[in-house]
Design an enzyme around this catalytic site. Structure first.
Site, short mmCIF file in Angstrom:
data_model
loop_
_atom_site.label_atom_id
_atom_site.label_comp_id
_atom_site.label_asym_id
_atom_site.label_seq_id
_atom_site.Cartn_x
_atom_site.Cartn_y
_atom_site.Cartn_z
N GLU A 218 -24.54 -0.21 4.49
CA GLU A 218 -26.04 -0.99 4.59
C GLU A 218 -25.79 -2.55 4.76
O GLU A 218 -26.70 -3.06 4.75
CB GLU A 218 -26.69 -0.40 3.23
CG GLU A 218 -26.32 -0.75 2.03
CD GLU A 218 -25.02 0.29 1.83
OE1 GLU A 218 -24.72 0.80 2.26
OE2 GLU A 218 -24.45 -0.01 0.35
N SER B 279 -14.73 3.10 -1.05
CA SER B 279 -13.96 2.77 -2.34
C SER B 279 -13.71 4.18 -2.96
O SER B 279 -14.20 5.13 -2.67
CB SER B 279 -14.97 1.89 -3.30
OG SER B 279 -16.02 2.82 -3.32
N CYS C 176 -8.05 -2.24 4.01
CA CYS C 176 -7.45 -1.32 3.22
C CYS C 176 -6.10 -1.09 3.38
O CYS C 176 -5.29 -0.78 2.42
CB CYS C 176 -8.05 0.17 3.59
SG CYS C 176 -7.63 0.50 5.35
N GLU D 283 -7.44 -2.62 -7.24
CA GLU D 283 -7.73 -3.19 -5.91
C GLU D 283 -8.45 -4.47 -6.04
O GLU D 283 -9.74 -4.50 -6.56
CB GLU D 283 -8.22 -2.26 -4.83
CG GLU D 283 -8.42 -2.57 -3.66
CD GLU D 283 -9.10 -1.56 -2.47
OE1 GLU D 283 -10.03 -0.79 -3.16
OE2 GLU D 283 -8.77 -1.53 -1.52
P1 NAD Z 1 -17.95 1.50 -0.78
O1 NAD Z 1 -17.45 2.77 -1.34
O2 NAD Z 1 -18.68 0.57 -1.56
O3 NAD Z 1 -19.06 1.97 0.46
C1 NAD Z 1 -18.60 3.02 1.51
C2 NAD Z 1 -19.93 3.78 1.81
O4 NAD Z 1 -20.27 4.59 0.79
C3 NAD Z 1 -21.04 2.72 2.15
O5 NAD Z 1 -21.72 3.70 3.24
C4 NAD Z 1 -21.97 2.94 0.89
O6 NAD Z 1 -23.46 2.98 1.32
C5 NAD Z 1 -21.53 4.28 0.39
N1 NAD Z 1 -21.40 4.25 -1.28
C6 NAD Z 1 -21.19 3.23 -1.97
N2 NAD Z 1 -21.31 3.44 -3.29
C7 NAD Z 1 -21.37 4.68 -3.21
C8 NAD Z 1 -21.78 5.70 -4.52
N3 NAD Z 1 -21.47 5.15 -5.62
N4 NAD Z 1 -22.01 6.87 -4.25
C9 NAD Z 1 -22.09 7.16 -2.95
N5 NAD Z 1 -22.03 6.42 -1.89
C10 NAD Z 1 -21.74 5.21 -2.11
O7 NAD Z 1 -16.94 0.69 0.12
P2 NAD Z 1 -17.02 -0.66 0.80
O8 NAD Z 1 -16.81 -1.78 -0.55
O9 NAD Z 1 -17.90 -0.73 1.78
O10 NAD Z 1 -15.59 -0.87 1.57
C11 NAD Z 1 -14.26 -1.23 0.60
C12 NAD Z 1 -13.50 -0.04 0.28
O11 NAD Z 1 -13.04 0.90 1.39
C13 NAD Z 1 -12.22 -0.59 -0.23
O12 NAD Z 1 -11.92 0.10 -1.44
C14 NAD Z 1 -10.96 -0.20 0.65
O13 NAD Z 1 -9.88 -0.20 0.28
C15 NAD Z 1 -11.45 0.95 1.27
N6 NAD Z 1 -11.18 1.25 2.66
C16 NAD Z 1 -10.45 2.34 2.70
C17 NAD Z 1 -9.99 2.51 4.05
C18 NAD Z 1 -8.91 3.78 4.27
O14 NAD Z 1 -8.64 3.99 5.36
N7 NAD Z 1 -8.38 4.27 3.38
C19 NAD Z 1 -10.33 1.73 5.01
C20 NAD Z 1 -11.23 0.67 4.90
C21 NAD Z 1 -11.58 0.43 3.63
#
Ligand code: NAD
Length: 489
Positions: free
Chosen positions: A199, A249, A304, A404
């Site tokens: 979002e 995350s 990541c 992290e």
């Molecule tokens: P995030 O988890 O906050 O958001 C990711 C998605 O999940 C979004 O679409 C969001 O709307 C949804 N979301 C967020 N919190 C939620 C919850 N409590 N319950 C359900 N849905 C939820 O992640 P971010 O801050 O957008 O991205 C950063 C994170 O992504 C870092 O931890 C990074 O390491 C990880 N990441 C991992 C990879 C991989 O391949 N392992 C790649 C890129 C990013």
């Protein structure tokens, strides 16, 4: 662009409680081949991370809108899954060209919403494009297997078949690459796809949807909804959705994995990371320092695969002052400014979190050798900037090591031997990727075999072509670097 977004010229209340006096664009939903304005009463602001100005709004899709999107996927599946592989392949051949033609526009949109530098943003699109290019090999990727005469007069055939409606939930840090990991491969196999982009950065996914439509994807094969928890719960619960890909995350990923699996779906969750780089004293110093700086601070550490933890082994600990000098040379600026190396973090909350993790290191006895907390960027005083930061004397019990950080912060530990370094890495619960800097093949091999991390990168200064050919390891674009994907079976 007007199809995907429309300008709201009236005075509108924002989610923050403030009123917006200027025009604010609204992000549309993509349902059944149409970009539609949401009827939702709930909207979220989208900010430019370099200024914190509100640049748009994104709806939390209503339940009816989400149902319409998944119904559209279900209807389209019947025809799409029966469409010939060659016809599907043709769409993705056109799609990869359209992405190439629009790479600059996509990158500008990423920089505006996400903050990363334009060069990083182009890299973001480019990495996703490579997956789209890979989808064009679907004619061989979908081949099955046969085993004749499994018993008398009986042969076994294995077909690769689509599974149905799939869904993707993506994070903010790669607005192009991560959605492109998901829907193109899912769709070219004959599945239809429901995407919920982050979002915080929804614009790029909308543009990618428009390009896919222009490439000839039939209505309903890709639908896009927006929102947060309700949209995620909807995806985890709706019975028509057979598989979920999540990237983000740990907190969200573990939740989605559990809820989706309980509902009988296939779920893959790619989550957080703490990637270690082990620096051996025999490594090529010049190459190592350059790689460390790029991997720790590029994309402001919001990757990541950022190399966020260095373990300096033996004499390599003496390289710290030079590492600091190199990191000082990086220019912190808005992502669209010429010469910018490090852009802003995604939000003021992210900046506060990163700063507090640096402070926790100080409080627990670490040393801040380079402090980016008070960086000022002329003309962008309200942006979420943190400059490159190097924290040394870190130990595994410290909070800045355990969590992290997801910012331009390199934490540095020291070890007396390779064995000690491996013990540290293997004790850390994260294991996305790791790197070793050495010119010694035996050291690299030992590290590969003993470290418990899925992706291992070696930085050599010699070329070990024997290893590459004998073991079929993937040879990376950098001729001094081999990227090994380890698989436990
Ligand atoms: P995030 O988890 O906050 O958001 C990711 C998605 O999940 C979004 O679409 C969001 O709307 C949804 N979301 C967020 N919190 C939620 C919850 N409590 N319950 C359900 N849905 C939820 O992640 P971010 O801050 O957008 O991205 C950063 C994170 O992504 C870092 O931890 C990074 O390491 C990880 N990441 C991992 C990879 C991989 O391949 N392992 C790649 C890129 C990013």
């Amino acid at each position: 662009a007007t199809l995907m977004r429309s300008l709201v010229k009236k005075r509108v209340p924002l989610q923050t409680g403030r009123m917006c006096y200027s025009s604010v664009s609204t992000t549309k939903l993509f349902i059944d081949g149409k970009f539609v304005e949401s009827k939702s009463p709930e909207w979220l602001d989208i900010h430019n991370p370099a200024t914190n100005e509100v640049i748009g709004r994104v709806p939390k899709a209503t339940h009816e809108e989400m149902l319409a999107a998944v119904d559209s996927c279900s209807r389209a599946y019947h025809t799409w899954s029966e469409t010939s592989i060659l016809a599907r392949q043709q769409i993705f051949l056109r799609y990869q060209q359209l992405i190439k033609d629009n790479i600059k526009e996509l990158a500008k949109l990423i920089t505006l919403e996400q903050g990363k530098t334009l060069a990083d943003a182009e890299g973001d699109v480019f990495r996703g494009l490579q997956v789209v290019e890979h989808t064009c090999s679907i004619t061989s990727l979908m081949l099955g297997e046969t085993l004749p005469s499994i018993t008398k007069d009986m042969d076994t055939y294995t077909y690769r078949m689509p599974i149905g409606v799939c869904a993707g939930i993506t994070p903010f840090n790669f607005p192009a690459m991560i959605p492109l990991w998901m829907f193109p491969m899912g769709m070219v196999c004959g599945n239809t796809y429901l995407l919920k982009p982050s979002e915080r950065v929804p614009g790029c996914a909308m543009m990618l949807a428009k390009l896919l439509q222009d490439a000839g994807a039939p209505d309903g094969t890709l639908n896009i909804i927006h929102g947060q928890h309700d949209a995620v719960n909807f995806i985890c619960d709706h019975p028509a959705i057979k598989a979920i890909s999540f990237v983000g995350s740990n907190q969200a990923g573990e939740y989605i994995y559990e809820r989706g699996s309980k509902n009988g779906k296939r779920v893959q969750s790619n989550m957080g990371a703490k990637n270690h780089g082990v620096v051996m004293p025999d490594a090529n110093k010049e190459n190592t320092l350059n790689q460390l700086v790029g991997a720790a601070f590029g994309a402001a550490g919001q990757r990541c695969m950022a190399l966020s933890t260095a373990i300096l082994v033996g004499e390599a600990r003496n390289w710290l002052p030079e590492l600091v000098e190199r990191a000082k040379g990086l220019r912190v600026n808005a992502g669209d400014q010429p010469g910018a190396d490090v852009g802003p973090l995604i939000s003021p909350q992210a900046k506060e979190r990163v700063n507090s993790l640096i402070q926790s290191g100080v409080d627990e006895g670490a040393k801040v050798l380079l402090d980016g907390r008070n960086v000022k960027v002329k003309g962008y005083e309200n942006g979420n900037f943190v400059g490159p930061t190097i924290v040394s004397n870190v130990t595994p019990d410290m909070k800045c090591y355990k969590e992290e950080i997801f910012g331009p912060v390199l934490v540095v530990l020291e070890a007396d031997s390779l064995d000690d370094a491996i013990k540290i890495v293997n004790k850390n619960p994260y294991g996305n990727g790791t790197a070793i800097f050495t010119t010694n093949g035996a050291v690299a091999r030992k590290y590969t075999h003993e470290v418990d991390v899925g992706q291992v990168i070696f930085f050599f200064f010699l070329i070990f072509s024997f290893f590459i050919h004998e073991h079929g390891w993937v040879y990376n674009t950098h001729f001094q670097c081999i990227n090994l994907q380890k698989e436990r079976v």
